[in-house]
Design an enzyme around this catalytic site. Structure first.
Site, PDB file in Angstrom:
ATOM      1  CD  GLU A 240      56.697 -23.275 -51.620  1.00 58.11           C
ATOM      2  OE1 GLU A 240      57.235 -23.013 -50.538  1.00 58.11           O
ATOM      3  OE2 GLU A 240      55.481 -23.515 -51.734  1.00 58.11           O
TER       4      GLU A 240
ATOM      5  CB  CYS B   3      56.058 -22.790 -46.835  1.00 62.52           C
ATOM      6  SG  CYS B   3      54.394 -23.370 -46.426  1.00 62.52           S
TER       7      CYS B   3
ATOM      8  CG  ASN C 246      52.229 -19.094 -48.323  1.00 58.38           C
ATOM      9  OD1 ASN C 246      51.653 -19.172 -49.395  1.00 58.38           O
ATOM     10  ND2 ASN C 246      52.508 -20.153 -47.598  1.00 58.38           N
ATOM     11  CD  GLU C 247      49.611 -22.515 -46.339  1.00 55.47           C
ATOM     12  OE1 GLU C 247      48.789 -22.718 -47.249  1.00 55.47           O
ATOM     13  OE2 GLU C 247      50.259 -23.422 -45.796  1.00 55.47           O
TER      14      GLU C 247
END
Length: 655
Positions: free
Chosen positions: A43, A237, A371-372
């Protein structure tokens, strides 16, 4: 009374001296360990891409930052214009005669915390340029040293003649006279006639695999040395963006690098205590480069795409997200990505890949959607993606999310697992940034998981010490202990990636991290070496290993020990990993039951990772403070008797 105390002490000593008997059943190999078992999660946080793995040394090379000369110092007559040759990067600079023979016009770029150059190394300067008038122009390009005590600031210099009134790419090579971590790139107008400059670039010639739009060699090599089986990208993120406008859009990251538009990094506004107002993404390290790097290091590519939700931490209103009935462009992005990676050169996106230099398909097998994210808003958006992907590409495995945490958001975690099972995704991405107590308590985490549902991708994890949220040995040791449970359950856990991966020592916003670097150097943390030992010695099949009939997972009576075992059918080796998280050394009696009657262990070695200082870690100045140490083992018969010191991770390898 005195005698009784002595007897009790002697009895306690005898108990402590008793070996911990571990039984490995070599005749009953279990689950096959997937090549993807241990890998990389990339990331762009902590300046991991621009200023890090991506080897470009010029910041704001196309003058597209909102403040168009951010990263640049200008002098003389310099103006910014916006009708340049590249549609998605329209800005460029015009350098003109300053109007006085004693004055100069030009620019100086500060790079990413400086422009790092090494003595004797070559650097490729390139620029798109044109003459302003009918007269030919010239620029002088210099690598400079900001140390004003030197007789000369100039480390290397070249002139570039601008020979055309049409936009043309010019390239020269600079060789630095000395090593300088905090240098600058300086450009003088060196002619009476003015010139226009666009996409000003400086790369080391010696990049990873020699690619012109390449990666920083030492960082790429460190990643390759982990022997990763999977590369998850581009985040995290940043997939979501602080808002939808700043989400990562893969189509903007492919094609000619000069025409890839700037994107605001999602981490620009997140940490005011370590704030970097110039944190943008050039997209120079884009999806093509990710796929190419994965191929070169032997890792399966795992791209993660937006599900239509902006970062839920930063966007509480549903107005910030894509309505479910408006998701089709996002779903099409996923379908087009598969075409870009795997499609024939006659397809729209397969042709783009071929034109970039890779006519053969990349062979992508996995895709992550979201993503989450969490809540019903995630599930109702994921469902149409799953339906469309299953219909068009049933060969592609889909990764869904279990949310940010199984601890702080346990209710959401349980709900999402139920929904991922209902939607029949192939893998569920679990994240856990947790303290020491969690890692010590979760040794049996996956032993009771349902084997009939989706598999597990441990997509982001790291031990965050309480009051010590930085890299240190004890946190790495507990990660090693926890990973024995991943390995023991390789039938359900198919992928695991530590996070974050990279951090610039001046540009970090999140820690701990796996690899730290400055402009010239890099160092693997102890966690890096934990990951490397698992990657190098993952074996091919799990072997059952028990102590007193139970898995060795830090349970009561197991003296702080965690252990797992594998065999490698390619090398004929048994590999036993043991983490001693306790304060005392432990004797181990490791029996390899099920060997043929006359078979004996013939060769042995042990690799240990240990430190007397639990708070210590490797640094740029002391990169080898805590590294694996290999020693031979005396072997024979069908068992191994050893002692593992306190606070030690050991890998025992026997033939």
């Amino acid at each position: 009374m005195h005698f009784s105390l002595l007897a009790a002490a002697a009895f306690a000593t005898a108990l402590a001296a008793e070996p911990n008997e571990m039984v490995v059943r070599v005749d009953k190999p279990g689950a096959e360990i997937q090549p993807t078992m241990y890998g990389l999660f990339f990331e762009d946080i902590n300046y991991a891409a621009d200023g890090g793995l991506y080897a470009e040394l010029v910041k704001n090379r196309s003058f597209e930052f909102p403040q168009h000369l951010m990263g640049w110092y200008s002098f003389g007559r310099v103006t910014v214009k916006d009708d340049g040759p590249f549609e998605r990067n329209p800005h460029y600079v015009r350098l003109e005669n300053p109007g006085h023979e004693a004055k100069r016009t030009g620019l100086e770029n500060e790079g990413y915390f400086g422009v790092g150059v090494k003595a004797g190394e070559e650097y490729r300067f390139s620029v798109w340029a044109r003459n302003v008038s009918a007269q030919a122009g010239r620029i002088r390009v210099e690598l400079t040293d900001p140390d004003t005590m030197n007789e000369s600031q100039v480390l290397a210099a070249q002139t570039v003649d601008i020979t055309s009134g049409e936009w043309t790419k010019y390239t020269v090579t600079l060789k630095s006279e000395k090593t300088e971590a905090k240098g600058r790139l300086r450009i003088f107008l060196d002619s009476p006639a003015g010139v226009d400059l666009e996409h000003v670039s400086l790369f080391p010639v010696d990049t990873w695999q020699g690619h012109e739009n390449g990666l920083r060699k030492d960082l790429a090599q460190k990643l390759a040395d982990l022997k990763p089986g999977v590369l998850r990208f581009p985040g995290g993120c940043i997939v979501e963006g602080a808002d939808l406008a700043t989400r990562y859009q893969w189509k903007n990251s492919v094609g000619p690098v000069e025409n890839r538009p700037l994107n605001e990094n999602r981490w620009l506004h997140s940490f005011t205590h370590r704030f970097f107002p110039d944190y943008y993404q050039s997209y120079g390290l884009g999806y093509y480069e990710f796929f190419q790097f994965a191929e070169e290091i032997g890792a399966e590519p795992l791209p993660i795409l937006s599900v239509g939700l902006a970062c839920q931490y930063q966007n509480s209103s549903m107005d910030a997200h894509v309505p479910v009935d408006s998701l089709q462009p996002y779903i099409q992005d996923a379908l087009d990505l598969i075409e870009f990676a795997n499609g024939d050169v006659t397809t729209t996106w397969g042709k783009v890949r071929a034109e970039m230099g890779h006519p053969e398909p990349f062979g992508m097998k996995y895709i992550g959607i979201g993503n989450e994210q969490w809540g019903t808003e995630y599930v109702e958006r994921l469902e149409p993606f799953v339906k469309a992907l299953r219909k068009a590409h049933p060969e592609i495995q889909i990764v869904g999310s279990a949310g940010p945490s199984p601890v702080s958001m346990k209710e959401q975690f349980d709900y999402l697992w139920e929904e991922m099972t209902r939607l029949k995704v192939d893998l569920v991405d679990e994240h856990y940034y947790s303290p020491e107590s969690w890692f010590l308590a979760e040794g049996l985490r996956y032993d009771s998981y349902d084997r009939k549902g989706p598999k597990v991708f441990a997509g982001e994890y790291a031990c965050h010490g309480v009051g010590k949220k930085w890299n240190h040995f004890n946190a790495s040791l507990l990660e090693a202990a926890f990973m024995t449970g991943l390995e023991r359950n390789a039938d359900i856990v198919l992928m695991a990636t530590y996070a974050p991966l990279l951090a610039h020592v001046q540009g970090w916003q999140w820690r701990p991290d796996l690899i730290w670097f400055d402009n010239l150097r890099s160092v693997g943390s102890v966690s890096y070496y934990v990951q490397q030992l698992y990657g190098l010695y993952k074996g091919t099949h799990v072997l059952p290993l028990k102590m007193d009939g139970k898995p060795v997972a830090g349970q009561e009576g197991q003296n702080g020990l965690f252990a797992s075992a594998v065999c490698d059918k390619n090398t004929g080796e048994y590999i036993v990993k043991v983490a001693n998280t306790g304060d005392t050394a432990q004797k181990l009696d490791i029996r390899f039951d099920g060997m043929k009657k006359k078979a004996v262990l013939t060769q042995g070695r042990v690799i240990t990772l240990a430190s007397g200082d639990l708070d210590a870690d490797n640094t740029l100045d002391h990169p080898d403070r805590i590294v694996p140490v290999e020693k031979p083992l005396t072997v024979g018969g069908q068992s191994l008797e050893v002692e593992i010191p306190a606070h030690t991770f050991s890998v025992y390898i026997v033939k």
